[in-house]
Design a protein around this motif. Sequence first.
Motif, PDB file in Angstrom:
ATOM      1  N   ASP A 244      -4.840   0.494  10.504  1.00 15.99           N
ATOM      2  CA  ASP A 244      -5.162   1.429   8.872  1.00 15.99           C
ATOM      3  C   ASP A 244      -6.602   1.808   9.338  1.00 15.99           C
ATOM      4  OD1 ASP A 244      -4.855   2.457   6.575  1.00 15.99           O
ATOM      5  OD2 ASP A 244      -4.973   0.854   5.413  1.00 15.99           O
TER       6      ASP A 244
ATOM      7  N   HIS B 148       3.278  -1.827   6.193  1.00  7.85           N
ATOM      8  CA  HIS B 148       2.833  -1.675   7.532  1.00  7.85           C
ATOM      9  C   HIS B 148       3.394  -2.514   8.297  1.00  7.85           C
ATOM     10  CE1 HIS B 148      -0.584   0.676   6.107  1.00  7.85           C
ATOM     11  NE2 HIS B 148      -0.879  -0.130   5.324  1.00  7.85           N
TER      12      HIS B 148
ATOM     13  N   SER C   2      -6.666  -5.770   6.147  1.00  4.24           N
ATOM     14  CA  SER C   2      -6.841  -4.329   6.509  1.00  4.24           C
ATOM     15  C   SER C   2      -8.055  -4.051   7.164  1.00  4.24           C
ATOM     16  CB  SER C   2      -6.262  -3.556   5.161  1.00  4.24           C
ATOM     17  OG  SER C   2      -7.304  -3.503   4.408  1.00  4.24           O
TER      18      SER C   2
ATOM     19  N   GLU D 213       0.906  -1.082  -0.131  1.00  2.00           N
ATOM     20  CA  GLU D 213       0.042  -0.146  -0.138  1.00  2.00           C
ATOM     21  C   GLU D 213       0.841   1.153   0.025  1.00  2.00           C
ATOM     22  OE1 GLU D 213      -3.988   1.846   2.111  1.00  2.00           O
ATOM     23  OE2 GLU D 213      -2.393   0.516   3.534  1.00  2.00           O
TER      24      GLU D 213
END
Length: 314
Positions: free
Chosen positions: A97, A44, A52, A23
Motif C-alpha cells: 500500500d 489486502h 501498512s 480499508e
Amino acid sequence: MNQQLKSSLLGFVIGDAMGVPVEFVSREELRENIVTTMQGYGSHELEAGTWSDDTSMTLATMKSIVDQRAIDYKAIMNNFASWANYGEFTTDGKVFDMGITCRNAILNFERTKCNPIDAGLSDIFNNGNGSLMRMLPIALYSYYKHLNSEEVINVVNNTSSLTHGHEISRLGCYLYVKYVMFLLDYHSKECAYQKLMELELSSYSKETINCYSRVLDGTLQSLTLDEIESTGYVVHTLEASLWVVLHTSSFNQAIIDAVNLGNDTDTIGAITGSLAGLIYGWDELNTEWMHSIRNKEYLFCLINDFIQALGYEL
C-alpha cells in the motif's frame, strides 16, 4: 516517560493493523459487521497483525532519528526510498500500500537528487493524509528535545513537505503534533483540545486555517457521527481522529470506533491509536491485539532504539 512513548507508538501500530483488513470498506457495511478484533485478510489479503504504509513510513522516520540523532531530511527520504524499493520497515518485506503522492515524491527525490523538502507535491489536490500519518516521531522528538514554537513549525512544515508540500497538509500535521505535545504535558484530552484552539497560527494563511474551522472553533465536539467523514483527505483524517478521541473513554473503544468509521481505516486507526495510547497509557493497551502484531521483535527493538535516541534510558 518510556511507557508513555511506547504506549503511543504501539497504539499507533495497533490502530493501523486493526484498520488494514477493512480499508476502503464503507461505514454502512461495517455497521453490519463491526470490527472488534484483530482480523486477517479482507481488503489486502494479509495475515492478521500486518501494518501498512502508515507504520512503515513512521518507522523509517524513527530509524533516521536513531541513526542521525537529529531530524535529517535526506536520511528520512533515503529510508522512504528503501521502503518503497526494497520493502524495508514492513512486516514481511512486502510493500502492499503506497499513496500516489508519497510514491511520486520519492521518485522525484531519487530521479532529480533535489533538496528533500522540495521533493513533495504541493498542488491543492495533493492533500491526502500521507504526511500526517508519519508525524508521530516528529511530535515526540519536538517535545523531548524541547523545541520552541518556531522550531516546531519549521520542522513540521519541512517534514510534511518531503511528500506533501501544500499548506493544508502542513497545517494538519502541525495541529496533530501540537495536540500530541499538549497531551505529553499531562493535559487531559479536553484541555489539550482547548489549547489546540488557542494556538497562534499567523504563519499559515487564513484560507488554510479555514479548512480546519471545525477543529479550531470547537464545532468538532458537537458534531454527530454522520457529520464526520473518514476519507483520506488530511482534514477529514484529523477531524475523525480527534472526534473519536473526544467521544470515547477507553483505548479499546477509541480503536474500535475509529476503525468502524470505514474508508481510510488504517490511517484513522493509527492516528487515533497514537493519541489513545498517550491518553490511557500502557496498562490500557489491549494485550490480545498487541500480541497479534507481526514482526514484534523488530518493532520493539526499533522503538527501544528510538526512545534511547530521544535521550532516555530503557
